[in-house]
Every structure is written in structure tokens, then in C-alpha cells.
Write an enzyme that holds these catalytic residues in place. Structure first.
Site, mmCIF file in Angstrom:
data_model
loop_
_atom_site.group_PDB
_atom_site.id
_atom_site.type_symbol
_atom_site.label_atom_id
_atom_site.label_comp_id
_atom_site.label_asym_id
_atom_site.label_seq_id
_atom_site.Cartn_x
_atom_site.Cartn_y
_atom_site.Cartn_z
ATOM 1 N N GLY A 195 -12.598 -14.888 -14.976
ATOM 2 C CA GLY A 195 -12.643 -16.059 -15.872
ATOM 3 C C GLY A 195 -13.958 -16.812 -15.710
ATOM 4 O O GLY A 195 -14.557 -17.287 -16.686
ATOM 5 N N ARG A 252 -23.812 -21.084 1.141
ATOM 6 C CA ARG A 252 -24.847 -21.254 2.186
ATOM 7 C C ARG A 252 -25.999 -20.277 1.972
ATOM 8 O O ARG A 252 -27.186 -20.651 2.046
ATOM 9 C CB ARG A 252 -24.194 -21.037 3.552
ATOM 10 C CG ARG A 252 -25.127 -20.986 4.733
ATOM 11 C CD ARG A 252 -24.281 -20.800 5.991
ATOM 12 N NE ARG A 252 -25.064 -20.674 7.199
ATOM 13 C CZ ARG A 252 -25.527 -19.519 7.667
ATOM 14 N NH1 ARG A 252 -25.314 -18.408 6.994
ATOM 15 N NH2 ARG A 252 -26.207 -19.490 8.798
ATOM 16 N N ARG A 265 8.251 -8.167 10.222
ATOM 17 C CA ARG A 265 8.876 -6.930 10.737
ATOM 18 C C ARG A 265 9.593 -7.183 12.076
ATOM 19 O O ARG A 265 10.660 -6.623 12.316
ATOM 20 C CB ARG A 265 7.871 -5.788 10.879
ATOM 21 C CG ARG A 265 8.623 -4.462 11.105
ATOM 22 C CD ARG A 265 7.723 -3.272 11.260
ATOM 23 N NE ARG A 265 7.272 -2.650 10.031
ATOM 24 C CZ ARG A 265 8.018 -1.857 9.249
ATOM 25 N NH1 ARG A 265 9.292 -1.650 9.515
ATOM 26 N NH2 ARG A 265 7.491 -1.293 8.185
ATOM 27 N N THR A 306 -12.951 -13.285 -5.123
ATOM 28 C CA THR A 306 -11.530 -13.403 -5.452
ATOM 29 C C THR A 306 -10.726 -12.623 -4.428
ATOM 30 O O THR A 306 -11.138 -11.531 -4.019
ATOM 31 C CB THR A 306 -11.221 -12.880 -6.871
ATOM 32 O OG1 THR A 306 -9.796 -12.659 -6.972
ATOM 33 C CG2 THR A 306 -11.911 -11.570 -7.216
ATOM 34 N N ILE A 307 -9.580 -13.175 -4.058
ATOM 35 C CA ILE A 307 -8.730 -12.439 -3.105
ATOM 36 C C ILE A 307 -8.092 -11.228 -3.777
ATOM 37 O O ILE A 307 -7.593 -10.341 -3.108
ATOM 38 C CB ILE A 307 -7.626 -13.336 -2.487
ATOM 39 C CG1 ILE A 307 -6.637 -13.836 -3.551
ATOM 40 C CG2 ILE A 307 -8.229 -14.488 -1.709
ATOM 41 C CD1 ILE A 307 -5.335 -14.367 -2.962
ATOM 42 N N ASP A 308 -8.119 -11.186 -5.115
ATOM 43 C CA ASP A 308 -7.400 -10.120 -5.833
ATOM 44 C C ASP A 308 -8.124 -8.768 -5.833
ATOM 45 O O ASP A 308 -7.512 -7.742 -6.114
ATOM 46 C CB ASP A 308 -7.152 -10.537 -7.293
ATOM 47 C CG ASP A 308 -6.402 -11.850 -7.397
ATOM 48 O OD1 ASP A 308 -5.664 -12.174 -6.453
ATOM 49 O OD2 ASP A 308 -6.551 -12.560 -8.420
ATOM 50 N N HIS A 362 0.249 -19.184 -1.234
ATOM 51 C CA HIS A 362 -1.130 -19.645 -1.053
ATOM 52 C C HIS A 362 -1.660 -19.564 0.369
ATOM 53 O O HIS A 362 -2.861 -19.780 0.589
ATOM 54 C CB HIS A 362 -1.291 -21.064 -1.618
ATOM 55 C CG HIS A 362 -1.266 -21.078 -3.117
ATOM 56 N ND1 HIS A 362 -0.094 -21.009 -3.820
ATOM 57 C CD2 HIS A 362 -2.265 -21.094 -4.023
ATOM 58 C CE1 HIS A 362 -0.372 -21.012 -5.118
ATOM 59 N NE2 HIS A 362 -1.687 -21.066 -5.274
ATOM 60 N N ARG A 379 -2.418 -11.457 -8.698
ATOM 61 C CA ARG A 379 -2.359 -11.627 -10.156
ATOM 62 C C ARG A 379 -1.915 -10.325 -10.823
ATOM 63 O O ARG A 379 -0.826 -9.854 -10.515
ATOM 64 C CB ARG A 379 -3.708 -12.097 -10.706
ATOM 65 C CG ARG A 379 -3.589 -12.757 -12.082
ATOM 66 C CD ARG A 379 -4.935 -13.218 -12.564
ATOM 67 N NE ARG A 379 -5.447 -14.322 -11.776
ATOM 68 C CZ ARG A 379 -5.148 -15.596 -11.986
ATOM 69 N NH1 ARG A 379 -4.373 -15.930 -12.967
ATOM 70 N NH2 ARG A 379 -5.642 -16.535 -11.239
ATOM 71 N N GLU A 424 7.915 0.440 3.915
ATOM 72 C CA GLU A 424 8.642 1.625 3.445
ATOM 73 C C GLU A 424 8.425 1.845 1.953
ATOM 74 O O GLU A 424 8.428 2.976 1.473
ATOM 75 C CB GLU A 424 10.139 1.487 3.757
ATOM 76 C CG GLU A 424 10.516 1.870 5.191
ATOM 77 C CD GLU A 424 10.004 0.899 6.253
ATOM 78 O OE1 GLU A 424 9.645 -0.242 5.902
ATOM 79 O OE2 GLU A 424 9.951 1.299 7.433
HETATM 80 O O1 F6P Z 1 -6.767 -15.213 -8.389
HETATM 81 C C1 F6P Z 1 -6.337 -15.663 -7.157
HETATM 82 C C2 F6P Z 1 -4.876 -16.052 -7.180
HETATM 83 O O2 F6P Z 1 -4.519 -16.489 -5.876
HETATM 84 C C3 F6P Z 1 -3.926 -14.956 -7.667
HETATM 85 O O3 F6P Z 1 -3.648 -14.004 -6.679
HETATM 86 C C4 F6P Z 1 -2.736 -15.781 -8.081
HETATM 87 O O4 F6P Z 1 -2.005 -15.125 -9.095
HETATM 88 C C5 F6P Z 1 -3.351 -17.054 -8.610
HETATM 89 O O5 F6P Z 1 -4.663 -17.119 -8.075
HETATM 90 C C6 F6P Z 1 -2.592 -18.304 -8.259
HETATM 91 O O6 F6P Z 1 -3.197 -19.353 -8.917
HETATM 92 P P1 F6P Z 1 -2.957 -20.886 -8.588
HETATM 93 O O7 F6P Z 1 -3.699 -21.195 -7.324
HETATM 94 O O8 F6P Z 1 -3.504 -21.594 -9.757
HETATM 95 O O9 F6P Z 1 -1.483 -21.080 -8.392
#
Ligand code: F6P
Length: 323
Positions: free
Chosen positions: A104, A21, A155, A126-128, A253, A172, A188
Site C-alpha cells: 500500500g 537510521r 506446545r 512488512t512482517i508478511d 499484534h 494478511r 502437525e
Molecule cells: O501487514 C501487517 C499486518 O500485521 C498483517 O499481518 C495484518 O493482517 C494487519 O497488518 C493487521 O493490521 P492492523 O494493525 O491495522 O490491525
């Protein structure tokens, strides 16, 4: 630049829509035509490219996923694939590209710019949170907050049954989601690829806790940890600590979806705006980042190569706070 393309590529992350957007509206503000490329580089190869307008991005800032869809393209890693993709940009006169994605996706952008001279700007999504040159990546805050709310729920039930839970989160090869969600939920133990904590240490700490009747424990493990994730960890822990009632949860996911947090919407909007400004100013082949609350430009080839360094006080904090 007079015509730019925008695409999302790689794993989706919450806030990608807010970034699209921002790119579309900033481009239109400057009188630049903007084209949405569907399904990442696959859509570029298959010519799934359509002009967008201000209305195309209405009512999306709050939505997870990506309206442009995304993919991890194998074909784009072939010279022939890239040639086809370039032809589809060229025939429309597209002279700038905003690539929203991770490592990538930036590798693809870099190749396109090197081989065909298409100016590219990358937006870290990226969530990573595994990218160099930025304190934030679009989607991380949402993912980690999702993980936190899931682990809080775990918990509750762990506490009710006096159980040990091993929770696996995504990331990842990076441990940021595990580290942040683990600290925020008082886990922990936290197992991440960046740290050397061995399973022996975890076993020792859990058996010490067992002796003093502390039976409710959470171990958050990053999927990239060398133990092979939560199932691998659980197998070893069960064999050493057979009296503990152990369960495994893999969040998976769930961490990728959902409405982006305020922070992710803000950084996506800010970065999207700067991506277009950057192309206009002729600053190409950079990844836009935010560093010390300032916009930061990292050459794309550096962003691809370098790793984000994790502050080393975190694991010490974990050990002191989770006793
Ligand atoms: O890079 C984002 C991610 O969700 C990683 O945390 C995870 O390893 C990977 O993608 C999972 O990929 P896919 O959606 O192809 O299973």
C-alpha cells in the site's frame, strides 16, 4: 538530490528504525539534507516534517516500532490529499523520497512520482513477507521468531494436557509466517492461503492420530486462510472430532513488536544505505530488495503488481516431517 524525505507507512515492522537510521546517516554522509515525515502519508499531508541529524537516530537500531510513527492514510488516496502532501515537500525543496513500508505504501509512492515527478525509492518492510523482488522483508524474521517462541510455549502446555491447539498467526493474505513458524515448531498441520490443503484432510489426519493415541497436535493457521482463521477452523474440527480437547490461541499484534533480530537489523541497514545511493545515482521508482545476497532493484509498479512465489516443496516437507 539535495534534500530527501523519509517515512514509514502501513503496519509497522521490527527493523523500521534500523532502516531510518541507515537512510539518515547515509544521506548525511553524502551531504544531503534529510527530513523525517511523521505518521506516514498523513504527516506529509498535515506538514509534520522535520529535519533530522545523525543524533536523531541514535540508540534506535535495537528498538521495535518506528520513531517516525506510521499510519495507513485514507486521505492520500484522494487527489486533493496528494496535492497537499506534494506542496509540503515542494516548499522545503525535497527532491527525493524513501518510503519504508509494504504494498500500500509503494502504491502511494508510485502515485506521487507519477503525478508530481518526485523520485521515490521503496524499502520493503512488512512482517508478511508478501513482496515480489526480494528474499527478505524487514520485520519478517523477527515476527516469525516471535511466533516460534510463542508456539513452543503453547506446545509445552498442549503436551501436558494432551490437547489440540489451533494457533492463528498474522500475514494478511500471505502464509509465510504460518509456513515458517509451523515448520520450525513441528506443527502437525499448517493452513495457508497459497496451498489447497482442505480441512477434510486435516480432519482425516487428526482422526488417524487420535486412533493411535497421538493427542498432542498443533495446527498453525494463517489469518488469511479461507476457513476464517483459528476460530473457524476450531469450530469445524470440534464438530468432527468431539473427543479431542481443543483450544485456540490467536497471537495477534505480539508478532509486530519487539526488538528486531540481527538479520532484520542487517537487511534494514543494507537496504537503507542502498536506497540513498540509488537516489544519488538517479535510479528512481524502484523497490530495493535482496535476492541471492545481491541488491536487487524492482520497478515499483512491478513490486506492487506481482506476488512472491512460494517454493512448492514446503508443503510436501510439512506432510512428511509431521507424522
Ligand atoms: O501487514 C501487517 C499486518 O500485521 C498483517 O499481518 C495484518 O493482517 C494487519 O497488518 C493487521 O493490521 P492492523 O494493525 O491495522 O490491525
Amino acid at each position: 538530490v539535495t534534500k530527501i524525505g523519509v517515512l514509514t507507512s502501513g503496519g509497522d515492522s521490527p527493523g523500521m528504525n534500523a532502516a531510518i537510521r541507515a537512510v539518515v546517516r547515509t544521506a548525511i554522509y553524502h551531504g544531503i539534507d534529510v527530513f523525517g515525515v511523521s505518521r506516514g502519508y498523513n504527516g506529509m499531508i498535515e506538514d509534520e516534517i522535520e529535519q533530522m541529524n545523525s543524533r536523531s537516530v541514535a540508540n534506535i537500531i535495537q528498538r521495535g516500532g518506528t520513531i517516525l510513527k506510521t499510519a495507513r492514510s485514507k486521505e492520500f488516496f484522494t487527489e486533493e490529499g496528494r496535492k497537499k502532501a506534494y506542496e509540503n515537500l515542494r516548499k522545503r525543496g525535497i527532491d527525493g523520497l524513501v518510503v519504508i513500508g509494504g504494498n500500500g505504501s509503494f502504491t502511494g509512492a508510485y502515485k506521487l512520482s507519477q503525478e508530481f515527478g518526485i523520485p521515490c525509492v521503496g524499502l520493503p518492510a512488512t512482517i508478511d513477507k508478501d513482496l515480489y523482488g526480494t528474499d527478505f522483508t524487514i520485520g519478517f524474521d523477527t515476527a516469525v521468531n516471535t511466533a516460534v517462541s510463542c508456539i513452543d510455549r503453547i506446545r509445552d502446555t498442549a503436551d501436558a494436557h494432551d490437547r489440540l491447539f489451533i494457533v492463528e498467526v498474522m500475514g494478511r493474505h500471505a502464509g509465510y509466517i504460518a509456513l515458517h513458524s509451523g515448520i520450525a515448531t513441528g506443527a502437525e498441520n499448517i493452513l495457508i492461503p497459497e496451498d489447497e490443503t482442505s480441512l477434510d484432510e486435516v480432519i482425516a489426519s487428526l482422526s488417524e492420530k487420535e486412533k493411535r493415541k497421538k493427542l498432542v497436535n498443533l495446527v498453525v493457521v494463517a489469518e488469511g486462510h479461507s476457513s476464517g482463521g483459528a476460530n473457524g477452523v476450531a469450530e469445524i474440527l470440534k464438530s468432527h472430532l468431539p473427543n479431542l480437547d481443543t483450544r485456540v490461541t490467536i497471537l495477534g499484534h505480539i508478532q509486530r513488536g519487539g526488538s528486531p533480530t540481527c538479520l532484520d537489523r542487517l537487511i534494514a541497514s543494507r537496504m537503507g544505505y542502498h536506497a540513498v545511493e540509488s537516489l544519488i545515482e538517479g535510479r528512481h521508482d524502484v523497490m530495493i530488495g535482496i535476492f541471492q545476497n545481491t541488491i536487487n532493484f524492482t520497478p515499483i509498479e512491478v513490486a506492487i503488481r506481482e506476488k512472491q512465489r512460494m517454493s512448492d516443496d514446503w508443503m510436501r516437507i510439512v506432510k512428511i516431517l509431521a507424522s
